[in-house]
Design an enzyme around this catalytic site. Structure first.
Site, PDB file in Angstrom:
ATOM      1  N   LYS A  40      -6.971  56.825 -10.714  1.00 16.12           N
ATOM      2  CA  LYS A  40      -6.222  56.127  -9.673  1.00 16.12           C
ATOM      3  C   LYS A  40      -7.109  55.091  -8.992  1.00 16.12           C
ATOM      4  O   LYS A  40      -8.320  55.279  -8.862  1.00 16.12           O
ATOM      5  CB  LYS A  40      -5.715  57.173  -8.672  1.00 16.12           C
ATOM      6  CG  LYS A  40      -4.733  56.675  -7.624  1.00 16.12           C
ATOM      7  CD  LYS A  40      -4.223  57.865  -6.818  1.00 16.12           C
ATOM      8  CE  LYS A  40      -3.209  57.469  -5.759  1.00 16.12           C
ATOM      9  NZ  LYS A  40      -2.666  58.645  -5.046  1.00 16.12           N
ATOM     10  N   SER A  65       1.489  63.487  -3.783  1.00 17.51           N
ATOM     11  CA  SER A  65       1.281  62.252  -4.537  1.00 17.51           C
ATOM     12  C   SER A  65       0.871  62.426  -5.988  1.00 17.51           C
ATOM     13  O   SER A  65       0.893  61.470  -6.753  1.00 17.51           O
ATOM     14  CB  SER A  65       0.243  61.369  -3.827  1.00 17.51           C
ATOM     15  OG  SER A  65       0.797  60.806  -2.666  1.00 17.51           O
ATOM     16  N   SER A  78       2.157  58.757  -4.455  1.00 22.34           N
ATOM     17  CA  SER A  78       1.504  57.465  -4.530  1.00 22.34           C
ATOM     18  C   SER A  78       0.782  57.221  -5.848  1.00 22.34           C
ATOM     19  O   SER A  78       0.370  56.100  -6.135  1.00 22.34           O
ATOM     20  CB  SER A  78       0.501  57.336  -3.375  1.00 22.34           C
ATOM     21  OG  SER A  78      -0.533  58.301  -3.492  1.00 22.34           O
TER      22      SER A  78
END
Length: 435
Positions: free
Chosen positions: A65, A165, A141
């Protein structure tokens, strides 16, 4: 996932060729590490040829990420205002551990700005459409993380989970997603959202892959995951607000999952936790822990009304920054007490089970311009998942079978029961795949 007899370099080149073919419209990755990944792949192949191995992640293609530090580049965390930030002098601890384990890091993936929202939209970047239907939201996210793993441009993705997330996008894209007990995995070099709630976890197509990655991230010895029998397990079902408002299809799939668990010998017991959720909701009337802590993280730019930041993020954080620190400190004390009470409540069960989200992915178009619909969807996506973060638990989402759009079955365990939860999840995964 590449077959074990396929050279790692060949598998990597297939992925890079696929990404190169769409480079003018790339939405899933924000940065690729083609050359370093080739070197890592070649090193993994050389180890294979000599009969050596660094463990279960050796030669696996991994995405990370866009909030993990990588030496030599600013950590953007989904934002454009971080492009001029100081360049880290060392990799994030989890990145160091992945490299030491022989993982081939292919690139950084799209995320919502500062990991603050759960639908998957970020105004600075194109939305990576859901891997099952690009017109649908990916969830956030860790949006690009989920899409990269689901579409096969990596074997395992590493995301972060502060209120769901990892698990939300994993569920919406048909993946397994694991949220560990937060304290097990160091956050050094990971851009924070809310330090009290942040955790780092993997997304993949199997529990075994998530377990292998989790052990590396936690700095634990690699060990083959031995599934734990379902028969005899006491599984709590928190009937109440977390089972309200389910879509008809998810309600049917969840009921069928409970039937499968019962048929496999599990004992289902009622486990009410609504009172604890309500008490935390009362305590957070001053603002969510995530919003309050994030406002402190981002205090440096919040005074700039023209800061180029997603309005869904900046407007909330500016309000939360007005809350006195003493009130936040008191809230965190209340949360710690409620987490202890939750732990006692769950001690009567081996784990609890819930739908990961009450709804499946909605269309991107439905939430892009309609703020009320966006807020409704985001609230639903966060509702069940955030309980594990708020009460300092561990949780995993598994794909439920037979759905038109993917959705997940979430198993939640007490703080520190991660390996047990993964072992149970491996058995539940096998059970659901039979259906």
């Amino acid at each position: 996932m590449s077959p074990s007899n396929t050279p790692v370099r060949d598998h990597l080149e297939q992925i890079l060729a696929r990404l190169d073919a769409r480079r003018d419209s790339e939405k899933t990755y924000v940065k690729l590490y083609a050359e370093s990944a080739r070197a890592e792949a070649d090193a993994a192949d050389h180890r294979r040829q000599t009969g050596a191995t660094l463990g279960p992640l050796d030669g696996r293609i991994v995405s990370i990420k866009d909030l993990f530090d990588v030496v030599g580049e600013p950590t953007l965390a989904g934002s454009i205002i971080k492009r001029t930030a100081a360049v880290p002098q060392q990799d994030a601890v989890v990145v160091e551990r992945l490299r030491a384990a022989g993982a081939v890091i292919v690139g950084k993936t799209h995320m919502t700005e500062f990991a603050f929202t759960a639908v998957g939209l970020n105004p600075h970047y194109p939305v990576p459409g859901n891997a099952t239907d690009e017109s649908l939201v990916p969830g956030g996210s860790s949006s690009g993380a989920a899409v990269s793993a689901a579409e096969g441009t990596c074997d395992i993705a590493i995301g972060s989970d502060t209120g769901g997330s990892v698990r939300i996008p994993a569920a919406l894209n048909g993946l397994v997603g694991f949220k560990p007990t937060a304290s097990r995995i160091p956050l050094d070099g990971a851009f924070p959202l809310a330090p009290s709630l942040d955790s780092i976890g993997p997304l993949a197509h199997s529990v075994a892959d998530c377990a292998a990655a989790d052990a590396i991230l936690a700095g634990e010895p690699a060990a083959e995951l031995a599934p734990r029998p379902i028969a005899g397990l006491r599984i709590g079902v928190p009937r109440g607000q977390l089972l309200a408002g389910l879509s008809a299809e998810i309600a049917t799939a969840f009921a069928a999952s409970l039937d499968h668990l019962t048929a496999a010998g599990a004992v289902l017991v009622d486990c009410g936790i609504d009172d604890l959720i309500d008490r935390l909701r009362e305590a957070t009337a001053i603002g969510s822990i995530a919003g309050l802590e994030a406002s402190r993280v981002h205090a440096d730019w919040l005074s700039d009304e023209d800061a180029p930041v997603d309005a869904r993020v900046s407007s909330t954080l500016r309000r939360r920054l007005l809350t006195p620190q003493a009130a936040l400190d008191a809230l965190l004390e209340t949360r710690a007490g409620l987490a202890r009470t939750m732990d006692e409540r769950l001690s009567a069960c081996d784990l609890i089970v819930l739908p990961t989200t009450p709804i499946a992915a909605v269309s991107i178009a439905s939430v892009e311009v309609d703020k009320a619909e966006y807020d409704r969807v985001e609230g639903l996506l966060l509702r069940n998942c955030q309980v594990a973060n708020q009460f300092d638990l561990t949780a995993i989402t598994l794909p439920m079978p037979g759905l038109t759009r993917p959705a997940g079955l979430m198993l939640v365990g007490r703080n520190g029961t991660d390996r047990m939860l993964l072992a149970v999840a491996a058995s539940v995964e096998a059970l659901l795949r039979q259906k």
